[in-house]
Write a protein that holds these residues in place. Sequence first.
Motif, PDB file in Angstrom:
ATOM      1  N   SER A   1       0.870  -1.160   0.000  1.00 19.93           N
ATOM      2  CA  SER A   1       0.000   0.000   0.000  1.00 19.93           C
ATOM      3  C   SER A   1       0.913   1.217   0.000  1.00 19.93           C
ATOM      4  CB  SER A   1      -0.914  -0.004   1.231  1.00 19.93           C
ATOM      5  OG  SER A   1      -1.768  -1.135   1.209  1.00 19.93           O
ATOM      6  N   PHE A   2       0.723   2.111  -0.950  1.00 18.77           N
ATOM      7  CA  PHE A   2       1.691   3.177  -1.173  1.00 18.77           C
ATOM      8  C   PHE A   2       1.868   4.055   0.057  1.00 18.77           C
ATOM      9  CE2 PHE A   2       2.195   7.695  -2.259  1.00 18.77           C
ATOM     10  CZ  PHE A   2       3.495   7.656  -2.720  1.00 18.77           C
ATOM     11  N   LEU A   3       0.766   4.600   0.583  1.00 18.23           N
ATOM     12  CA  LEU A   3       0.871   5.569   1.670  1.00 18.23           C
ATOM     13  C   LEU A   3       1.445   4.964   2.954  1.00 18.23           C
ATOM     14  CD1 LEU A   3       0.416   8.480   2.451  1.00 18.23           C
ATOM     15  CD2 LEU A   3      -1.931   7.893   3.116  1.00 18.23           C
ATOM     16  N   PRO A   4       0.964   3.785   3.418  1.00 21.70           N
ATOM     17  CA  PRO A   4       1.587   3.199   4.631  1.00 21.70           C
ATOM     18  C   PRO A   4       3.068   2.913   4.466  1.00 21.70           C
ATOM     19  CG  PRO A   4      -0.528   2.154   4.171  1.00 21.70           C
ATOM     20  CD  PRO A   4      -0.214   3.010   2.982  1.00 21.70           C
ATOM     21  N   THR A   5       3.456   2.409   3.289  1.00 19.85           N
ATOM     22  CA  THR A   5       4.873   2.124   3.051  1.00 19.85           C
ATOM     23  C   THR A   5       5.703   3.391   3.082  1.00 19.85           C
ATOM     24  OG1 THR A   5       4.261   0.232   1.688  1.00 19.85           O
ATOM     25  CG2 THR A   5       6.508   1.063   1.459  1.00 19.85           C
ATOM     26  N   LEU A   6       5.206   4.438   2.443  1.00 20.30           N
ATOM     27  CA  LEU A   6       5.915   5.714   2.421  1.00 20.30           C
ATOM     28  C   LEU A   6       6.047   6.287   3.825  1.00 20.30           C
ATOM     29  CD1 LEU A   6       7.143   8.088   0.799  1.00 20.30           C
ATOM     30  CD2 LEU A   6       4.819   9.030   0.652  1.00 20.30           C
ATOM     31  N   LEU A   7       4.952   6.303   4.575  1.00 19.43           N
ATOM     32  CA  LEU A   7       4.980   6.870   5.925  1.00 19.43           C
ATOM     33  C   LEU A   7       5.864   6.049   6.855  1.00 19.43           C
ATOM     34  CD1 LEU A   7       1.228   7.895   6.392  1.00 19.43           C
ATOM     35  CD2 LEU A   7       3.177   9.358   5.808  1.00 19.43           C
TER      36      LEU A   7
ATOM     37  N   THR B   1       6.465   3.490  -9.416  1.00 20.61           N
ATOM     38  CA  THR B   1       6.870   3.020  -8.095  1.00 20.61           C
ATOM     39  C   THR B   1       7.879   3.985  -7.485  1.00 20.61           C
ATOM     40  OG1 THR B   1       7.921   1.209  -6.875  1.00 20.61           O
ATOM     41  CG2 THR B   1       8.689   1.601  -9.110  1.00 20.61           C
ATOM     42  N   THR B   2       7.875   4.067  -6.165  1.00 27.71           N
ATOM     43  CA  THR B   2       8.854   4.888  -5.442  1.00 27.71           C
ATOM     44  C   THR B   2       9.844   4.019  -4.682  1.00 27.71           C
ATOM     45  OG1 THR B   2       7.337   5.024  -3.542  1.00 27.71           O
ATOM     46  CG2 THR B   2       7.245   6.816  -5.158  1.00 27.71           C
TER      47      THR B   2
END
Length: 328
Positions: free
Chosen positions: A5-11, A84-85
């Motif tokens: 999940s993009f946002l949880p991984t980023l945070l 992807t980031t």
Amino acid sequence: MQGFSFLPTLLFTLAVCLCCWVVGYYFPADYPPPSAPAMPLWTYMSDWLPDRLTTYVIGALLLCGMALLLQRANYYLVLIRGKTTLPFLLFLLLNSTSYGYMPLRPISVAFFFLALCMVELFRGQEKEMAPGRAYTAVMYLCLGGLVWAPLLWFIPLFWYGMYQFRLLNFRNIIATVLAIFTTGWILFGWCAWKHDYSIFTDVIQRLCAITPFSLSELLEIKPWLSPIAAFLMLLFLITCFRFQETYTEGMRTRRFVAFLLTCGRYVIPLLFFYPSHCADFMYVFYAPVSLLTAYLLSNTTGKRAFLYYYLVMAVPFILLLLHTAWEQ
């Protein structure tokens, strides 16, 4: 970003990095960091830094800039298809949680010159590399070598990259040699005008100052932590790509993967030959490792990718950081 999940991984990643920076700031191993005597140009740049807080802030910003540049390099590589980031996040995470992390080092500036050189190499894949582009790429390395002399050891790696990507020819070789001589003569002329040859001699001395681990250091675990961790990470990646079906996607992808693995192999001996520059070389090592790991994760679905990122990557390095802080 399959399996994430993009946002949880980023945070989560940014929170871990921020935690590492805070712990490193309040529990520093040494300030300034132990390393080989700095180049005169880097010493001059460091003299403009007023205090440790400013140093950490600038170093953190430069680290984020390196990660963004690596993310941008992925667009030239076309190694990871899809948005992807992961290259950005992995590079930030690996460096922030590395043993003996110090945000601002000579490589913080020299890395940008190395990245510009590699971008020129990757762009050469789109069409035949002109001698002028080869000249510019090696000139970047030579200029970066004035800040961090060991960067010049990556000139042979650039030549190998031209060979790997079928760009090596007589004209390009002559262009790269001319770039080296041009930088040398300009530097020598500047020293002659100033009647001070310290910069010229320092580059040669730092480049040739190969000091492998001594017998006393062989009995200590601390100096070996980063090289051993790097070797195990590279061994894991080589094993994965040897047995992964994704490695057979296409000739272009295979060439880029092979070159990135060669970059990792190339850095490993330098970690042992230049112990005083070990932390700087780890910055370089984490660049291909981040791209290769991101490529593996982008081709992995479900819980495997999730567990690999959060457990295999994050937990050991966080424990290593806490161990470093505990010793202070």
